[in-house]
Design a protein around this motif. Structure first.
Motif, PDB file in Angstrom:
ATOM      1  N   GLY A  35       0.983  -1.092  -0.252  1.00 32.72           N
ATOM      2  CA  GLY A  35      -0.059   0.063  -0.023  1.00 32.72           C
ATOM      3  C   GLY A  35       1.007   1.328   0.137  1.00 32.72           C
ATOM      4  N   LEU A  47      -3.469   6.145   5.328  1.00 33.70           N
ATOM      5  CA  LEU A  47      -3.455   5.364   4.331  1.00 33.70           C
ATOM      6  C   LEU A  47      -3.997   6.212   3.120  1.00 33.70           C
ATOM      7  CD1 LEU A  47      -3.449   2.324   3.193  1.00 33.70           C
ATOM      8  CD2 LEU A  47      -5.972   2.406   3.817  1.00 33.70           C
ATOM      9  N   SER A  50      -4.555   0.640  -0.769  1.00 25.02           N
ATOM     10  CA  SER A  50      -3.787  -0.515  -0.499  1.00 25.02           C
ATOM     11  C   SER A  50      -4.323  -1.726  -1.532  1.00 25.02           C
ATOM     12  CB  SER A  50      -4.023  -0.998   0.993  1.00 25.02           C
ATOM     13  OG  SER A  50      -5.503  -1.263   1.105  1.00 25.02           O
TER      14      SER A  50
END
Length: 115
Positions: A35, A47, A50
């Motif tokens: 990711g 994040l 991913s």
């Protein structure tokens, strides 16, 4: 042990595109999830996207429809195609790989989007 080498960052104008690459070299466990994360100044790492070894993907809401993550399992390489970039996408982008119940990190690559 997994080592990650990122490339592709740089300076781009708003609305432009960049493609990040991350090549993984490993010794031992297979890599499951790969990711991209990012960290802007004075903000927590978050994040971005991913992808599993079976190409199941997950995206942050802020990049859906603009960024695409892909993976070449034979080369242990993950890519992040970033389109329609915005100034708020400016950050250091880190590649991550999960293997053997550990998460490994790349050194980071700077992405700067000018307005």
């Amino acid at each position: 042990q997994v080592q990650l080498v990122e490339s592709g960052g740089g300076l781009v104008q708003a609305g432009g595109s960049l493609r990040l690459s991350c090549a993984a070299s490993r010794n031992g466990f297979s890599i499951t999830v790969m990711g991209w994360y990012r960290q802007a100044p004075r903000k927590q790492r978050e994040l971005v996207a991913s992808i599993t070894s079976r190409s199941s993907t997950n995206y942050a809401d802020s990049v859906k429809g603009r960024f695409t993550i892909s993976r070449d399992n034979a080369k242990n390489t993950v890519y992040l195609q970033m389109n329609s970039l915005k100034p708020e996408d400016t950050a250091v982008y880190y590649c991550a790989a999960d293997a053997g119940f550990r998460r490994y990190w790349g050194q980071g690559t700077q992405v700067t989007v000018s307005s």
